[in-house]
Motif scaffolding. Structure first.
Motif, short mmCIF file in Angstrom:
data_model
loop_
_atom_site.label_atom_id
_atom_site.label_comp_id
_atom_site.label_asym_id
_atom_site.label_seq_id
_atom_site.Cartn_x
_atom_site.Cartn_y
_atom_site.Cartn_z
N ILE A 6 7.26 -6.37 6.21
CA ILE A 6 6.82 -7.68 6.70
C ILE A 6 5.56 -8.04 5.93
N GLU A 7 5.71 -8.90 4.94
CA GLU A 7 4.62 -9.23 4.01
C GLU A 7 4.87 -10.63 3.47
N CYS A 47 11.18 2.71 9.81
CA CYS A 47 9.76 2.42 9.63
C CYS A 47 9.58 0.94 9.32
N ILE A 48 8.54 0.34 9.88
CA ILE A 48 8.20 -1.05 9.63
C ILE A 48 6.82 -1.09 8.98
N LEU A 49 6.71 -1.75 7.82
CA LEU A 49 5.43 -1.98 7.17
C LEU A 49 4.98 -3.38 7.54
N LEU A 50 3.87 -3.49 8.22
CA LEU A 50 3.47 -4.74 8.86
C LEU A 50 2.12 -5.23 8.36
N ASP A 51 2.13 -6.42 7.76
CA ASP A 51 0.88 -7.08 7.37
C ASP A 51 0.33 -7.82 8.59
N ILE A 52 -0.97 -7.72 8.83
CA ILE A 52 -1.58 -8.39 9.98
C ILE A 52 -1.64 -9.90 9.77
#
Length: 225
Positions: A6-7, A47-52
Motif C-alpha cells: 500500500i504505497e 504481509c501488508i506493507l503500509l504507508d502512513i
C-alpha cells in the motif's frame, strides 16, 4: 506467500514490488486508502506493507479498520514519517514492525520474511505430514528426506495445503491466495486444475504419503494416506 504493498508513490511502489517478486513472493498493490480497504476486506495476505501518508486517508486509520475486521495479516508500516508517536501508535494498533524511509530493499525483504516467519503455521517454518516436509523459509520440499523439485506455483499450492491439512479448501480461496489479482480475469479454474494435476503426479512419482482429494463442485483437501 502473498504480499500487499500500500504505497501511493508510483516509482517507490514499483521498486518494492520488483524487489519482492525477485524473492518469489506474489505481490499485489494499492495506491490509496479506499483501494487498499477493498483488497484487505476481500483477501487475506501474509504481509501488508503500509504507508502512513496516503492521498485519500491515513494508513493508521487503515490499521484501525483491519482491527475491526479481525484481520490477522502481518503489517509493516513503511513511512517517511519517523516520529516516535506515529511509530508507537502504529504498533499499538497492531502493526508488527515499522520501517522508516529511506530504507535498503534488503532490509525490507528481511523484515517481511521475519514477520511471516513468526506467523506462518503459528511460528513453524517446517510443515510436516507423513513423509512430506515443506520448508517454507527456504522454499524446499522433501519426500522421505529427498528433495522434490517443484515450480513456484506448485510449491505455493502445496504449502497452502500443508498449512491447512485435512481442511476443505474452496477453489476460489485457493486461486485468490496463489494467483492474487489475476484470478479476477480468469473465465474458469483451468489454471488451477493444470497445476494440481502436475503436483499430484510429482507427489505420486515420489511416493509421497499424501493425497490431494477433489471435492466435487467445491475444492480440494490434502490428507495423509
Amino acid at each position: 506467500m502473498k504480499i500487499l504493498v500500500i504505497e501511493d508513490e508510483p516509482d517507490m511502489r514499483e521498486v518494492i514490488i520488483d524487489s519482492l517478486e525477485k524473492e518469489k513472493f506474489l505481490v499485489e498493490s494499492a495506491a490509496g486508502y479506499h483501494a487498499a480497504m477493498d483488497k484487505v476486506a476481500a483477501y487475506d495476505y501474509d504481509c501488508i506493507l503500509l504507508d502512513i501518508m496516503l492521498p485519500d486517508g491515513s494508513g493508521l486509520s487503515l490499521l484501525e479498520e483491519f482491527k475491526k475486521l479481525k484481520k490477522r495479516d502481518s503489517v509493516i508500516i513503511i513511512s517517511a514519517k519517523n516520529a516516535v508517536d506515529d511509530k508507537v501508535k502504529g504498533l499499538n494498533l497492531g502493526a508488527d514492525d515499522y520501517l522508516a524511509k529511506p530504507f535498503h530493499l534488503a532490509e525490507l525483504t528481511a523484515r517481511v520474511k521475519s514477520v511471516i516467519r513468526r506467523k506462518t503455521a503459528e511460528g513453524q517454518m517446517m510443515l510436516e505430514l507423513n513423509n512430506i516436509t515443506v520448508d517454507t523459509g527456504n522454499r524446499v520440499v522433501y519426500v522421505a528426506g529427498q528433495e522434490l523439485a517443484l515450480n513456484r506455483k506448485e510449491f505455493d499450492i502445496l504449502a497452502y495445503f500443508m498449512a491447512n491439512k485435512n481442511r476443505l479448501i474452496n477453489k476460489t480461496a485457493l486461486a485468490e491466495h496463489i494467483w492474487g489479482d489475476g484470478t479476477d480475469q480468469a473465465d474458469d479454474f483451468e489454471f488451477i486444475y493444470s497445476q494440481i494435476k502436475n503436483l499430484r503426479k510429482k507427489l505420486k512419482d515420489a511416493d509421497a504419503a499424501v493425497e490431494i482429494q477433489a471435492v466435487y463442485g467445491i475444492g480440494y483437501k490434502l490428507a495423509g494416506r
